[in-house]
Design a protein around this motif. Structure first.
Motif, PDB file in Angstrom:
ATOM      1  N   PHE A   1      18.288-100.216 -35.848  1.00 19.62           N
ATOM      2  CA  PHE A   1      17.297 -99.579 -36.686  1.00 19.62           C
ATOM      3  C   PHE A   1      15.976-100.320 -36.588  1.00 19.62           C
ATOM      4  CE2 PHE A   1      21.317 -98.381 -38.621  1.00 19.62           C
ATOM      5  CZ  PHE A   1      21.149 -97.024 -38.744  1.00 19.62           C
ATOM      6  N   ARG A   2      14.893 -99.590 -36.653  1.00 20.93           N
ATOM      7  CA  ARG A   2      13.562-100.190 -36.637  1.00 20.93           C
ATOM      8  C   ARG A   2      12.787 -99.614 -37.801  1.00 20.93           C
ATOM      9  NH1 ARG A   2      11.739 -99.856 -30.426  1.00 20.93           N
ATOM     10  NH2 ARG A   2      10.125-101.262 -31.099  1.00 20.93           N
ATOM     11  N   ASP A   3      12.138-100.483 -38.550  1.00 24.69           N
ATOM     12  CA  ASP A   3      11.373-100.073 -39.725  1.00 24.69           C
ATOM     13  C   ASP A   3       9.994 -99.594 -39.282  1.00 24.69           C
ATOM     14  OD1 ASP A   3       9.865 -99.874 -42.076  1.00 24.69           O
ATOM     15  OD2 ASP A   3      10.877-101.582 -42.991  1.00 24.69           O
ATOM     16  N   ILE A   4       9.701 -98.319 -39.511  1.00 24.12           N
ATOM     17  CA  ILE A   4       8.420 -97.761 -39.069  1.00 24.12           C
ATOM     18  C   ILE A   4       7.240 -98.352 -39.814  1.00 24.12           C
ATOM     19  CG2 ILE A   4       9.381 -95.594 -38.256  1.00 24.12           C
ATOM     20  CD1 ILE A   4       8.037 -94.413 -40.889  1.00 24.12           C
ATOM     21  N   ASN A   5       7.497 -98.936 -40.979  1.00 27.75           N
ATOM     22  CA  ASN A   5       6.402 -99.566 -41.711  1.00 27.75           C
ATOM     23  C   ASN A   5       5.914-100.824 -41.001  1.00 27.75           C
ATOM     24  OD1 ASN A   5       6.225 -97.782 -44.044  1.00 27.75           O
ATOM     25  ND2 ASN A   5       8.303 -98.462 -44.411  1.00 27.75           N
ATOM     26  N   PHE A   6       6.809-101.454 -40.242  1.00 28.97           N
ATOM     27  CA  PHE A   6       6.432-102.644 -39.477  1.00 28.97           C
ATOM     28  C   PHE A   6       6.157-102.319 -38.012  1.00 28.97           C
ATOM     29  CE2 PHE A   6       9.198-104.454 -42.883  1.00 28.97           C
ATOM     30  CZ  PHE A   6       8.176-105.066 -43.582  1.00 28.97           C
ATOM     31  N   GLU A   7       6.709-101.223 -37.516  1.00 23.44           N
ATOM     32  CA  GLU A   7       6.540-100.823 -36.126  1.00 23.44           C
ATOM     33  C   GLU A   7       6.208 -99.331 -36.042  1.00 23.44           C
ATOM     34  OE1 GLU A   7       9.438-102.495 -33.223  1.00 23.44           O
ATOM     35  OE2 GLU A   7      10.554-102.959 -35.066  1.00 23.44           O
ATOM     36  N   PRO A   8       5.057 -98.914 -36.542  1.00 21.13           N
ATOM     37  CA  PRO A   8       4.736 -97.480 -36.557  1.00 21.13           C
ATOM     38  C   PRO A   8       4.654 -96.848 -35.171  1.00 21.13           C
ATOM     39  CG  PRO A   8       2.833 -98.782 -37.199  1.00 21.13           C
ATOM     40  CD  PRO A   8       3.992 -99.726 -37.099  1.00 21.13           C
ATOM     41  N   GLU A   9       4.521 -97.655 -34.139  1.00 18.38           N
ATOM     42  CA  GLU A   9       4.425 -97.128 -32.776  1.00 18.38           C
ATOM     43  C   GLU A   9       5.789 -97.023 -32.100  1.00 18.38           C
ATOM     44  OE1 GLU A   9       5.032-101.323 -32.484  1.00 18.38           O
ATOM     45  OE2 GLU A   9       3.642-100.232 -33.734  1.00 18.38           O
ATOM     46  N   ALA A  10       6.869 -97.287 -32.817  1.00 18.28           N
ATOM     47  CA  ALA A  10       8.207 -97.344 -32.215  1.00 18.28           C
ATOM     48  C   ALA A  10       8.572 -96.075 -31.442  1.00 18.28           C
ATOM     49  CB  ALA A  10       9.253 -97.629 -33.289  1.00 18.28           C
ATOM     50  N   LEU A  11       8.158 -94.914 -31.894  1.00  9.74           N
ATOM     51  CA  LEU A  11       8.492 -93.668 -31.220  1.00  9.74           C
ATOM     52  C   LEU A  11       7.269 -92.967 -30.640  1.00  9.74           C
ATOM     53  CD1 LEU A  11      11.184 -92.309 -33.696  1.00  9.74           C
ATOM     54  CD2 LEU A  11      11.564 -93.213 -31.403  1.00  9.74           C
ATOM     55  N   SER A  12       6.194 -93.687 -30.478  1.00 11.24           N
ATOM     56  CA  SER A  12       4.973 -93.067 -29.960  1.00 11.24           C
ATOM     57  C   SER A  12       5.159 -92.535 -28.538  1.00 11.24           C
ATOM     58  CB  SER A  12       3.804 -94.047 -30.013  1.00 11.24           C
ATOM     59  OG  SER A  12       4.064 -95.188 -29.210  1.00 11.24           O
ATOM     60  N   ALA A  13       6.061 -93.120 -27.772  1.00 12.25           N
ATOM     61  CA  ALA A  13       6.314 -92.628 -26.416  1.00 12.25           C
ATOM     62  C   ALA A  13       6.866 -91.201 -26.429  1.00 12.25           C
ATOM     63  CB  ALA A  13       7.296 -93.551 -25.688  1.00 12.25           C
ATOM     64  N   PHE A  14       7.428 -90.792 -27.565  1.00 16.48           N
ATOM     65  CA  PHE A  14       7.961 -89.439 -27.707  1.00 16.48           C
ATOM     66  C   PHE A  14       6.962 -88.505 -28.368  1.00 16.48           C
ATOM     67  CE2 PHE A  14      11.745 -92.091 -27.495  1.00 16.48           C
ATOM     68  CZ  PHE A  14      12.509 -91.405 -26.574  1.00 16.48           C
ATOM     69  N   GLY A  15       5.784 -89.027 -28.684  1.00 16.92           N
ATOM     70  CA  GLY A  15       4.766 -88.207 -29.323  1.00 16.92           C
ATOM     71  C   GLY A  15       4.965 -88.059 -30.821  1.00 16.92           C
ATOM     72  N   ALA A  16       5.814 -88.895 -31.396  1.00 11.80           N
ATOM     73  CA  ALA A  16       6.085 -88.832 -32.838  1.00 11.80           C
ATOM     74  C   ALA A  16       5.086 -89.704 -33.590  1.00 11.80           C
ATOM     75  CB  ALA A  16       7.510 -89.293 -33.134  1.00 11.80           C
ATOM     76  N   SER A  17       4.375 -89.096 -34.518  1.00 11.33           N
ATOM     77  CA  SER A  17       3.402 -89.839 -35.325  1.00 11.33           C
ATOM     78  C   SER A  17       4.108 -90.467 -36.526  1.00 11.33           C
ATOM     79  CB  SER A  17       2.309 -88.901 -35.820  1.00 11.33           C
ATOM     80  OG  SER A  17       2.833 -88.018 -36.797  1.00 11.33           O
ATOM     81  N   LEU A  18       3.403 -91.327 -37.216  1.00 10.13           N
ATOM     82  CA  LEU A  18       3.947 -91.951 -38.421  1.00 10.13           C
ATOM     83  C   LEU A  18       4.315 -90.888 -39.449  1.00 10.13           C
ATOM     84  CD1 LEU A  18       4.647 -94.529 -39.936  1.00 10.13           C
ATOM     85  CD2 LEU A  18       2.260 -94.664 -40.661  1.00 10.13           C
ATOM     86  N   GLU A  19       3.484 -89.866 -39.606  1.00 12.88           N
ATOM     87  CA  GLU A  19       3.792 -88.799 -40.562  1.00 12.88           C
ATOM     88  C   GLU A  19       5.033 -87.998 -40.138  1.00 12.88           C
ATOM     89  OE1 GLU A  19       2.504 -88.128 -43.718  1.00 12.88           O
ATOM     90  OE2 GLU A  19       1.750 -90.124 -43.254  1.00 12.88           O
TER      91      GLU A  19
END
Length: 88
Positions: A1-19
């Motif tokens: 698991f990765r906390d998006i609050n600490f790593e908001p770019e974790a899924l950016s390669a998939f085009g997923a934004s923080l929202e």
């Protein structure tokens, strides 16, 4: 698991934004494929000892469309509640 609050770019390669991530669960499977929403929940149930029956019940061909609709409605309510509470 990765906390998006600490790593908001974790899924950016998939085009997923923080929202996007705040609105629906996001995960990658063992093959690197992106799973979103109810599909994440079903995958977790499949991997959790004693919970496979939930994946069979809610993730089969006949019920998965309804599972996705129910998950999406719940996720919308949870997102709105968190916004109202000022969490994001």
């Amino acid at each position: 698991f990765r906390d998006i609050n600490f790593e908001p770019e974790a899924l950016s390669a998939f085009g997923a934004s923080l929202e996007d991530i705040r609105r629906r669960l996001h995960a990658t499977d063992s093959e690197g494929q992106l799973l979103v929403g109810a599909d994440v929940v079903i995958a977790v149930w499949r991997l959790t000892p004693g919970e496979g029956w939930l994946a069979s019940l809610f993730g089969n061909v006949a019920t998965v469309p309804l599972t996705r609709i129910a998950y999406d409605r719940f996720a919308d309510l949870l997102y709105a509640w968190n916004r109202r509470k000022g969490r994001w």
